[in-house]
Design an enzyme around this catalytic site. Sequence first.
Site, mmCIF file in Angstrom:
data_model
loop_
_atom_site.group_PDB
_atom_site.id
_atom_site.type_symbol
_atom_site.label_atom_id
_atom_site.label_comp_id
_atom_site.label_asym_id
_atom_site.label_seq_id
_atom_site.Cartn_x
_atom_site.Cartn_y
_atom_site.Cartn_z
ATOM 1 C CB CYS A 82 -9.526 -5.698 -7.730
ATOM 2 S SG CYS A 82 -7.967 -5.266 -8.524
ATOM 3 C CD GLU A 90 -4.945 -10.515 -6.221
ATOM 4 O OE1 GLU A 90 -4.319 -9.577 -5.690
ATOM 5 O OE2 GLU A 90 -6.144 -10.736 -5.982
ATOM 6 C CD GLU A 105 -3.026 -1.148 2.144
ATOM 7 O OE1 GLU A 105 -2.908 -0.444 3.162
ATOM 8 O OE2 GLU A 105 -4.041 -1.829 1.893
ATOM 9 C CG ASN A 106 2.070 5.244 -1.855
ATOM 10 O OD1 ASN A 106 1.598 6.368 -1.866
ATOM 11 N ND2 ASN A 106 3.358 5.008 -1.909
ATOM 12 C CB ALA A 107 0.696 7.715 2.357
ATOM 13 C CB CYS A 113 -5.828 -8.266 -10.028
ATOM 14 S SG CYS A 113 -4.787 -7.271 -8.936
HETATM 15 N N1 THU Z 1 -6.098 -6.312 -2.366
HETATM 16 C C1 THU Z 1 -5.296 -7.261 -2.917
HETATM 17 O O1 THU Z 1 -4.065 -7.250 -2.731
HETATM 18 N N2 THU Z 1 -5.858 -8.217 -3.681
HETATM 19 C C2 THU Z 1 -7.197 -8.368 -3.867
HETATM 20 O O2 THU Z 1 -7.623 -9.301 -4.534
HETATM 21 C C3 THU Z 1 -8.131 -7.432 -3.247
HETATM 22 C C4 THU Z 1 -7.520 -6.252 -2.597
HETATM 23 C C5 THU Z 1 -5.495 -5.316 -1.480
HETATM 24 C C6 THU Z 1 -5.357 -3.928 -2.037
HETATM 25 C C7 THU Z 1 -5.330 -3.111 -0.752
HETATM 26 O O3 THU Z 1 -4.018 -3.103 -0.244
HETATM 27 C C8 THU Z 1 -6.192 -3.902 0.222
HETATM 28 O O4 THU Z 1 -6.276 -5.205 -0.299
HETATM 29 C C9 THU Z 1 -7.577 -3.324 0.425
HETATM 30 O O5 THU Z 1 -8.204 -3.125 -0.792
#
Ligand code: THU
Length: 137
Positions: free
Chosen positions: A90, A61, A50-52, A93
């Site tokens: 999502c 993925e 993640e990022n701020a 992805c």
């Molecule tokens: N996220 C994933 O890494 N993969 C998914 O399939 C769904 C969402 C992450 C993105 C973000 O860091 C956090 O989950 C909340 O959305």
Amino acid sequence: MTELKSREIDRLVRAACEARDQAYAPHSHFYVGAALWINGGEIVTGCNVENASYSLTICAERVAAATAVAQGHRDFVAIAIASVGGVKPCGACRQFLSEFGADLQVVMTDVLTGTRQIRQLSYLLPDAFDASRLPVT
Ligand code: THU
């Protein structure tokens, strides 16, 4: 189409769960791990980063797929995704993974219950945009 045996899926899911331990998710606290089975048996993993700024966040993925490509792999058989609730990938992805083949097996695992759901990527992203729509140069 290569199909993984059940003990191979078990290995892949374990790798996704381990990758999840590295997730960098200080903003959402939603931790995700992914593990790609490369044709031939190698496993490449990723976690969400993640990022701020929020929008620069990368899902587990895509981290796994980009890492695999950077290591010289393009022939993906399956991906396991580990999270609380066993979330499905999502839309971004799904599109990113479809670049490397619509018959990818996607194994979604709930880390709390161990419940798994398996779908083919073409089921999760029917009628995907692909390079056949691009002009030939
Ligand atoms: N996220 C994933 O890494 N993969 C998914 O399939 C769904 C969402 C992450 C993105 C973000 O860091 C956090 O989950 C909340 O959305």
